[in-house]
Design an enzyme around this catalytic site. Sequence first.
Site, PDB file in Angstrom:
ATOM      1  N   ASP A 111       0.869  -1.179   0.000  1.00  0.00           N
ATOM      2  CA  ASP A 111       0.000   0.000   0.000  1.00  0.00           C
ATOM      3  C   ASP A 111       0.912   1.238   0.000  1.00  0.00           C
ATOM      4  O   ASP A 111       2.105   1.144   0.291  1.00  0.00           O
ATOM      5  CB  ASP A 111      -0.877  -0.045   1.254  1.00  0.00           C
ATOM      6  CG  ASP A 111      -1.688   1.214   1.440  1.00  0.00           C
ATOM      7  OD1 ASP A 111      -2.314   1.658   0.469  1.00  0.00           O
ATOM      8  OD2 ASP A 111      -1.678   1.756   2.563  1.00  0.00           O
ATOM      9  N   ASP A 170      -1.630  -0.906   6.145  1.00  0.00           N
ATOM     10  CA  ASP A 170      -1.840  -0.394   7.502  1.00  0.00           C
ATOM     11  C   ASP A 170      -3.298  -0.056   7.809  1.00  0.00           C
ATOM     12  O   ASP A 170      -3.648   0.139   8.965  1.00  0.00           O
ATOM     13  CB  ASP A 170      -0.997   0.861   7.727  1.00  0.00           C
ATOM     14  CG  ASP A 170      -1.522   2.051   6.938  1.00  0.00           C
ATOM     15  OD1 ASP A 170      -1.689   3.128   7.521  1.00  0.00           O
ATOM     16  OD2 ASP A 170      -1.782   1.900   5.731  1.00  0.00           O
ATOM     17  N   ASP A 191      -7.037  -2.320   3.883  1.00  0.00           N
ATOM     18  CA  ASP A 191      -6.008  -3.283   3.474  1.00  0.00           C
ATOM     19  C   ASP A 191      -6.262  -4.687   4.039  1.00  0.00           C
ATOM     20  O   ASP A 191      -5.596  -5.645   3.630  1.00  0.00           O
ATOM     21  CB  ASP A 191      -4.623  -2.813   3.941  1.00  0.00           C
ATOM     22  CG  ASP A 191      -4.191  -1.533   3.253  1.00  0.00           C
ATOM     23  OD1 ASP A 191      -4.459  -1.404   2.049  1.00  0.00           O
ATOM     24  OD2 ASP A 191      -3.600  -0.661   3.920  1.00  0.00           O
TER      25      ASP A 191
END
Length: 641
Positions: free
Chosen positions: A341, A535, A539
Amino acid sequence: MDNNKQYKCTSCDSDESHDNSQSWKSYIPVAISLFMLLAGISLDNFLEHFFNSYIRIGWYILAYIPVAYPVLKEAIETIRQKDFFTEFTLMLVATLGAFFIGEYPEGVAVMLFYAIGELFQNSAVNKAKRNIKALLDVRPDTAVVERNGSYETVPPEIVKIDEIIQVKAGEKVPLDGIMISPSSSFNTSALTGESKPKTISEGETVLAGMLNVDKVITIKVTKKYEDSSLARILEMVQDATSRKAKTELLIRRFAKIYTPIVFALAVLITAIPYFIVNDYIFQDWLYRALVFLVISCPCALVVSIPLGYFGGIGAASKAGILFKGANYLDLMTKVNTVVMDKTGTLTKGVFDVQEVVAVDNIDKDELVGVVAAMEKFSNHPIAKAIVAFTRSKTDNYLASDIEEISGHGLIGKVNGKEVLVGNNKLMKRFNIDYDIRVDFIVETIVIAAIDGKYAGYITIADEVKEDAVDAIKNMHANGIDKIVMLSGDKASITEKVASILGIDNAYGDLLPEDKVKHLEGMKIDKSNIIAFVGDGINDAPSLALSDVGIAMGGMGSDAAIEVADIIIQTDQPSKIATAVKIAKSTRQVVIQNIILAFTVKILVLILGGFGLATMWEAVFADVGVSLLAILNAVRILRMKF
């Protein structure tokens, strides 16, 4: 060495003084047996000539009992559980057999060195436990909470959400919360492994386990004790040591099959020569069989391999990385693709105003004042960045009639003027003519219109983490073939960040389900062993789908931390490469121990079968190899990563 032991970190919680008292007491039986064995060997001729043989036997039996008694207890216990073929029964049969054929010193020596090996093993295990315990022994016993106008000291478990707690300088924060005081410095090493003090200001998150090093502060509690970051870390480390790696499980299964086979071979070594050897002497062949039994003990494997993984988990914890199980240490060595990410993982997730551009007769201060007055009504990170940037510049601007248009921005009034604040979609929706060049700006942009006219724009950018560039380089250097970035941010920003960092492929404008689709597409190629790093709550599906889920645990969401297999407490992407190094070093040590144990044992087994190895060589093959393997396993804790 007990192949039934479970190396759980729950014992990390035991009282240290109790452990120490038990430690020195465990040396007493070994010291007694060692003294009596050495005395017996030194005085053997004297005992034999001046006393009858029964006294000599009695002397060695007394030397044997202190070290044999614990093994006898374990053997009886395992037999009650219908597990007849264990190292305990193997050692008892071998040493009692040595007594049967008159090799009393050797019988005592085998059991004595076995006990010494146990002491080394326990010392190694306790060292690994202390290494983790030192990192986790940060739980405050009390919390000072404000109740009825005064502060009272209570257990942190009974403090409620939204209560105010006080933490003095030099004290540990007992619960997660929001900083109420203006600011203070904190030592976060217990949680993150980083010794550098961190300054936390009013409104920012403070985590349980941080050490307040500056001044008296007050904190508003946001989570119950059992839900705090510290409690989660403790639970994860304790659970991690009970999750076995495939190698570890395979060796344990192997030992259960291997031990009865060894017993059978020992019987055959004694019996078969009777039919094929002319000058067969039962006592000689029984001695060979007993040597064979001592050599064959699988202690080095069943002890050093779990200890190797335990050491790997401890070394990772010391570096601020939590593996939720030894199995993930194994998996991490196979990862060849890392999918990441962007926001909060490779970037700080903290937006800052980069540029303010005002047009016509609009002043820059007026532009940011009007925009900030509107953005005060939004919780979006971009809105917060603009409000933080303007600080007191909004005092003269009063916003009203605010309405949010999802995916577009805000409309409302500021000091009686009609104001639009948002993206280009909002401008087009209300037919506002704006500078078309704005559409080609890479950074996140907030466009403003006042009374139906384009007034200017503000650019916002998220700063890349300091170690992000090195993180990508080190991952490539440590065997990660492909690094991909998936982001919900717009594609132009995603591609720009990827270019700066040296990431192989990047995709932007993705919803959580789009990230999952990308991962599913990559998993079609079975050669891809994928680790996903994220995080946020969004996700969590990707973390669950990947072969190894890695969460940024410092400020990551509870959902991401819960689903992930590995937690990086420092929020540093460079720790991903560190996790790979630790996993590979652990794997290397485990393989070294397997090769060492098998090579030495097979060699001495062959020598023993042909009568070329005595009990003393057997002792080295068993206890000596175990000690070498244990010392090799403990070496992981001393490695620099």
